[in-house]
Design a protein around this motif. Structure first.
Motif, mmCIF file in Angstrom:
data_model
loop_
_atom_site.group_PDB
_atom_site.id
_atom_site.type_symbol
_atom_site.label_atom_id
_atom_site.label_comp_id
_atom_site.label_asym_id
_atom_site.label_seq_id
_atom_site.Cartn_x
_atom_site.Cartn_y
_atom_site.Cartn_z
ATOM 1 N N THR A 126 -28.779 7.772 -13.586
ATOM 2 C CA THR A 126 -27.922 8.527 -12.686
ATOM 3 C C THR A 126 -27.870 10.007 -12.997
ATOM 4 O O THR A 126 -27.595 10.822 -12.112
ATOM 5 N N GLY A 127 -28.144 10.374 -14.257
ATOM 6 C CA GLY A 127 -28.137 11.768 -14.640
ATOM 7 C C GLY A 127 -29.526 12.368 -14.610
ATOM 8 O O GLY A 127 -29.910 13.056 -13.660
ATOM 9 N N THR A 128 -30.313 12.069 -15.628
ATOM 10 C CA THR A 128 -31.663 12.619 -15.734
ATOM 11 C C THR A 128 -32.519 12.242 -14.534
ATOM 12 O O THR A 128 -33.243 13.075 -13.982
ATOM 13 N N LEU A 231 -40.337 9.879 -13.329
ATOM 14 C CA LEU A 231 -40.459 8.910 -14.418
ATOM 15 C C LEU A 231 -39.605 9.429 -15.566
ATOM 16 O O LEU A 231 -39.872 10.503 -16.099
ATOM 17 N N VAL A 232 -38.576 8.668 -15.918
ATOM 18 C CA VAL A 232 -37.700 9.038 -17.030
ATOM 19 C C VAL A 232 -38.119 8.234 -18.246
ATOM 20 O O VAL A 232 -38.067 7.005 -18.250
ATOM 21 N N HIS A 233 -38.530 8.956 -19.281
ATOM 22 C CA HIS A 233 -39.073 8.334 -20.491
ATOM 23 C C HIS A 233 -38.028 8.353 -21.592
ATOM 24 O O HIS A 233 -37.495 9.402 -21.939
ATOM 25 N N LEU A 234 -37.729 7.176 -22.166
ATOM 26 C CA LEU A 234 -36.722 7.106 -23.213
ATOM 27 C C LEU A 234 -37.084 6.177 -24.358
ATOM 28 O O LEU A 234 -36.219 5.780 -25.139
ATOM 29 N N GLY A 235 -38.363 5.829 -24.511
ATOM 30 C CA GLY A 235 -38.760 4.991 -25.637
ATOM 31 C C GLY A 235 -40.250 4.772 -25.658
ATOM 32 O O GLY A 235 -40.943 5.029 -24.673
ATOM 33 N N VAL A 256 -42.069 14.062 -14.907
ATOM 34 C CA VAL A 256 -41.892 13.221 -16.095
ATOM 35 C C VAL A 256 -40.787 13.859 -16.919
ATOM 36 O O VAL A 256 -40.905 15.005 -17.360
ATOM 37 N N LEU A 257 -39.715 13.107 -17.141
ATOM 38 C CA LEU A 257 -38.505 13.636 -17.756
ATOM 39 C C LEU A 257 -38.171 12.858 -19.025
ATOM 40 O O LEU A 257 -38.129 11.625 -19.016
ATOM 41 N N GLY A 258 -37.932 13.553 -20.101
ATOM 42 C CA GLY A 258 -37.549 12.897 -21.350
ATOM 43 C C GLY A 258 -36.046 12.722 -21.438
ATOM 44 O O GLY A 258 -35.263 13.538 -20.930
ATOM 45 N N ASN A 261 -30.137 9.815 -26.033
ATOM 46 C CA ASN A 261 -28.681 9.812 -26.178
ATOM 47 C C ASN A 261 -28.200 10.950 -27.064
ATOM 48 O O ASN A 261 -27.051 11.392 -26.954
ATOM 49 N N ASN A 262 -29.064 11.408 -27.984
ATOM 50 C CA ASN A 262 -28.663 12.456 -28.918
ATOM 51 C C ASN A 262 -28.293 13.757 -28.208
ATOM 52 O O ASN A 262 -27.621 14.609 -28.794
ATOM 53 N N ALA A 263 -28.763 13.935 -26.969
ATOM 54 C CA ALA A 263 -28.470 15.164 -26.227
ATOM 55 C C ALA A 263 -27.153 15.093 -25.466
ATOM 56 O O ALA A 263 -26.717 16.092 -24.885
ATOM 57 N N LEU A 264 -26.512 13.927 -25.461
ATOM 58 C CA LEU A 264 -25.258 13.781 -24.722
ATOM 59 C C LEU A 264 -24.123 14.509 -25.423
ATOM 60 O O LEU A 264 -24.043 14.532 -26.655
ATOM 61 N N THR A 265 -23.235 15.077 -24.637
ATOM 62 C CA THR A 265 -21.995 15.580 -25.201
ATOM 63 C C THR A 265 -21.066 14.391 -25.458
ATOM 64 O O THR A 265 -21.258 13.299 -24.921
#
Length: 320
Positions: A126-128, A231-235, A256-258, A261-265
């Motif tokens: 929903t975000g990235t 394409l959202v890449h997370l692993g 292509v978007l990386g 969770n470490n970037a979350l506030t």
């Protein structure tokens, strides 16, 4: 208090008595109800993560659900990533600012099983990824916790069609149980063959791919995207590199978007946890194990032999 302790890097936890923690400035004590055994816990305790070798013995558990003065809360910890103890104990000491208040009656085991994996799925979609109502979503690794959550979250966000990719028969069944409209077997390294399967299952094209795998599945999924697809890449559980070709990216103006969770506030993380807590129908395959059996449960989770995410039940809500 009873706690699971990592005696040394690379070994499963042992359950023993330990002095309860004392809260310092800005900290609170949480009576822990449930704590999941996650891939991050396993990685940190191995001593091979980029966080370095943890100081042992320590209490693992990077997240949990518990109560503070009888009020339910979700909380994260930095156990294994920094000095200090985590959630796999009767009492955890955490910064008060990290607590996420939960609605009364929330199932602590359900939310613990979802945890930060489902937070990643929610924010990535929903975000990235900017998922819009009516779009077609392709979820790779849909038998895992991130994938199962993503299938359901995509539907809740208004996706018109959700296609799942999963490798084993058990993973494919978990994807179906999560509500995927179609399930594609990831049983080949032929990019063209896999891309054809994805495209047909998506009804001609997909708008958004959620990719916790990378490798061949990501390259194939990209070919199933329509013009302007994301394409959202997370692993990278299928590989650190991918045969994602230039012509596919350029000819369709793909993005292509990386994601991490470490970037979350803190506020973004809390918002997602609160959303997950409020969706009572949202769940992933999991099994419960008493804290006393943390060692064998840890080994089964590490070996991939558990029935989904293992959640340690530290105490029952009625006892909190």
């Amino acid at each position: 208090m009873r706690a699971a302790l990592i005696p040394e890097p690379g070994r499963p936890p042992v359950v023993a008595d330990r002095e309860p923690p004392e809260a310092g400035a800005g900290q609170v004590l949480v009576d822990v109800l449930a704590a999941p055994i996650t891939p991050l816990d396993l990685l940190c305790a191995s001593g091979t993560s980029y966080f370095g070798v943890p100081h042992t013995p320590y209490v693992p558990g990077v997240q949990g659900v518990g109560t503070v003065d009888g009020r339910p809360v979700w909380f994260p910890t930095s156990a294994g990533m920094a000095p200090g103890d985590g959630s796999m104990a009767a009492v955890a000491c955490v910064p008060e600012a990290d607590l996420v208040p939960l609605p009364a009656g929330v199932d602590p085991v359900r939310l613990a099983a979802l945890g930060l994996s489902a937070v990643a799925a929610h924010r990535a979609l929903t975000g990235t990824g900017g998922l819009a109502e009516g779009e077609t979503v392709l979820v790779l690794g849909a038998g895992g916790v991130v994938g199962q959550a993503a299938v359901q979250l995509a539907r809740l966000a208004g996706a018109a069609r959700v296609v799942a990719g999963a490798r084993s028969a058990a993973a494919q069944e978990r994807a179906r149980a999560a509500g995927a409209d179609a399930v594609v077997a990831l049983d080949t390294d032929d990019v063209a063959e896999l891309a054809d399967r994805f495209t047909k299952a998506a009804g001609g094209r997909a708008d958004l791919v959620l990719d916790p795998l990378y490798g061949v599945p990501a390259a194939a999924a990209a070919r199933a995207l329509g013009t302007g697809g994301r394409l959202v890449h997370l692993g990278s559980s299928a590989g650190e590199t991918s045969p994602l070709d230039s012509s596919t990216l350029r000819s369709r103006s793909l993005r292509v978007l990386g994601y991490t969770n470490n970037a979350l506030t803190r506020e973004e993380r809390a918002e997602s946890v609160a959303y997950l807590a409020g969706q009572e129908q949202l769940t992933v395959a999991h099994e419960t194990v008493p804290l006393a059996d943390a060692g064998p449960a840890w080994e089964r989770q590490a070996a991939g032999a558990a029935e989904g995410r293992v959640v340690l039940v530290v105490r029952h809500p009625s006892a909190s």
